[in-house]
Every structure is written in structure tokens, then in C-alpha cells.
Design an enzyme around this catalytic site. Sequence first.
Site, PDB file in Angstrom:
ATOM      1  CE  LYS A  76      -3.446   2.273   3.001  1.00  0.00           C
ATOM      2  NZ  LYS A  76      -4.155   2.144   4.300  1.00  0.00           N
ATOM      3  CB  SER A 152      -7.114   4.414   3.755  1.00  0.00           C
ATOM      4  OG  SER A 152      -6.219   3.822   4.687  1.00  0.00           O
ATOM      5  CB  SER A 176      -7.414   1.885   7.083  1.00  0.00           C
ATOM      6  OG  SER A 176      -7.935   3.182   7.189  1.00  0.00           O
TER       7      SER A 176
END
Length: 479
Positions: A76, A152, A176
Site C-alpha cells: 500500500k 483506506s 482501514s
Amino acid sequence: MDPELRWLDGLAQADLVRTRRASPAELEAEARERIRLLDPHINALVWEAGPGRAHDAALPASAADAPFRGVPFLVKDLALEIAGTPFTEGSRWARETVSERTQELALRHARAGLVTLGKTATCEFGLAPHCEPAVHGPVRNPWDLSRSTSGSSGGSAAAVAAGIVPFAHGNDLGGSLRYPAAWCGVFGFKPTRGLVPTGPEYGDVVGGFAVEHALTRTVRDSAALLDAVAGPSPGDPYAATGQPGGCLDALAGGPGRLSVAATATPHGGQEVDAAWADALEETVTLLARLGHSVVEGGPQPLRREGHRAIRAVYRGAADWIRLYWTRRTGREPDAGDIEPYTRALFERGSRVSAGAYLAGVEELQRFSRRTAGFFADIDVWLTPTVGAAPLPLGMLTGTDEEPLRGEEAAGSFLMFDGEYANITGGPAMSVPAGFDSDGLPLAVAFLGRPGDDARLMALAAQLEAARPWAHVHPRIPGA
């Protein structure tokens, strides 16, 4: 694209390498082909390593007996840096940034044998519960390309759900990892605070709220990966409760007979979608059948002072992000550099004093001590992960006229206090729990005592065996 290899988990792919039925180069080539064929539909990746870059000198070579030798992996694009790679954190403001350092966790990924092929999308600076950054475009949910992945860590969740890689890195400051896991139908585990290193760049991230781990299709991959990367690093501000390791071994022994408190009633009084409430009830029935004791209930709510503290801490975090990137880029953001929602958060954050931030941290630490009392008699707390199906793309983003529009829309599904895990530091997870009438994933969430990571993993594996999910795959048109 080999359809059988596409859906093998990481340990199974590593076993192909170990038994010489496949080489790391063959696994990498297949993963790159999946990126080529699948990612145009979901837009999960923001950068792909060029030929030869997956084995860059910035990362160590893995040993022959590494648990995931040769297994393709994605990182990520938030917090976890690898020297020489682009690092944007989902923002135009940071689009020219190239990392000069490699984080300890990335080194541990490499020593475990993982081959990092690229980076996945995040919302801008990880501040919103969606994955639609303006700089890269929206990530699409593999189960319905018109819908959100949540965030996220939505880029990683989508890549795993679509079968591009068996697992991908993510992080969690308020849900997230768990929210995108729920909407994308994969397993999301948030470890105990301090178990996985965030250094050397970061230490006490927002009062210890932020943690690092991964989205996976199988529980055993999550357990084995956590075993491979967990453990202290010099200068860590927190010492994790319990000993690192042992998660994979715990799966075989099971969790034992657990005391579970469960509720599908949000503290805020919101209306829960019937399918998500039913998923909770079906899980309660399943847990009872597996021999666990289940009662109605949950920890005490945050109350007014707790919510005031949460606002101060999160707004302080936004101001820290603004200050961090101002120093890193050498300038304040220009008008078109950040999205309307981020700008609104920065403005709110600038009004939080240092004293208010620290008072908020102190209040949330008091809440943690109260919650520890609840876990004296209860092993895990169970809720739906969220309260509604994935929203259509665009509903969770702000506009110039309504910068907080998405935050208000998020109240329709963020209703089960996922931030309790970040406040208390305990391990938490989102476990797939079937599908609604539209074929969209459902999930339930568990919060445990700090240090009970292995027991929580064992519970997830027990549920996975009783109600499997990894064999059900989304159908992506044209792929």
C-alpha cells in the site's frame, strides 16, 4: 493467466517453489500477467516495478527456507517506504516524491521471501473511508465495479479479492484494514499495538493508533505472515503485549472455548441493513454450535468526552500530516494539490492545540483501561464489521461545495466502533460471513485482548473451516 495459480494462497504458492514445481520467476511472470489483465478493470495499482526492480538492491535476498519465497506481493502506498520507489500517499502534493529509505517492515517482507511487484492505491493520506484518490482515480470493487472498496487499504483489498496477488500490505489507524476487507470479501487482521514495527521513519503514530499488516484470502496466510514480520525493532515506543510468533501453529490447536459478547445495535442508533444484521445472527448461531458461549453486550461506549477526545486526536493527526508533508516537500500545498476533504481536515486540525491533543490521548487511555475491565470476563467482542453494503463510487468523496459530504455519507455504514481496536491496542479482524441478495460480501468483526493475536487467528480459522469463503470469487467482465 493460469486460473488455478491465480487463486492459490501464498503458502501454497511458496510450496510450489519449495518443491520445484514452479520457480519464483514463473510466479512473478504470472502475477504480472494478472496485473495486465485485471488491474485495468479495478485500478488497484498506482505503480508497478519494472523488469528486475522487484528484486531491487534496496531489499535483501530471501533465504531458501523463507516461508513465502517467490510469492508476489503488493505494498500500500501509505507509510511503508522502499528506497528508490515512488511514494505519493494518494496525493498530488506528494506526486514527485521518491523514497530515500526502506522501512523495517519492508525489509522483513523481503526476508520472508515476498517479491514486491508494485504499490496499491489509498485515499489521500489515508484520511477517508474510501479509495478514490483524485491523483490516481477510484479503485473499483471487484464484486461490483460501480461500487466502493471502502478504505483506506482499498487498493490492496481489491487486488487480493480480484486474484492479482494472494495477499497485500495494508495499515489501520481506525479500521482501514477491516473496512475494505469487509466490502471486498477478504480477511483483514489488525495486530496488537507494537507487534509489527513502524520504524525507523515512524514511532508513536497518532498515540499508537496506527498498525501495519495485510489483507489476505486465507487465515493461514495472515497468520504465517504475521509470524514472519512480528517482533520488536530498536527504539520502538511500544512493547507488544505477549510474545510474537505462534499464530500459524495456533490454527491447528483451535481457540479453545471462548466467551463472546455480541451486538448488532450501534451506539449511535443508526439503522443496520438487514443482511448485515442477519450475518451477525448467523455467526452467533455458528459460534454456539462450535462450543463457544455467546451473550448480548459490548464494552461501555466512548461517551461525550470520549468522542470529543477522538475528534481532537484525529484532527491533530491531520495537522501532523500537513506539517510532515510541508517539511518533506519544502512547501505548503497549492490550491490544486489536495482534495477538498483533505483541505477541510487540515483546516480543522490547525485549530487543535497541543494541549487538546494530549488531553484527548489521555482520555482515550482512560477509556482503554475501562475496556480492559470488560475483557476480564469476555474473550472477544463481536459485531458486524459495517452496517451496509458498499456504496456507489463517488458518494464518499468531498466536493468544493461540500467538502465533508463523504464524511457524512460514511455514517450510513461506519457504525460499529472499529476505532476501539486502535484506541485499546487490541487485535481485531474482519471475517467474511457470506453474501447478500445482490451477491455482495458480508462480514463480521471481532476485537480481542491485547496480545491475543494467536487466539483470534485460531477463531478465524475455525470459522473459515466451518463457513469457507476463499473458493468464491468475483467475476470481472472481460477478465
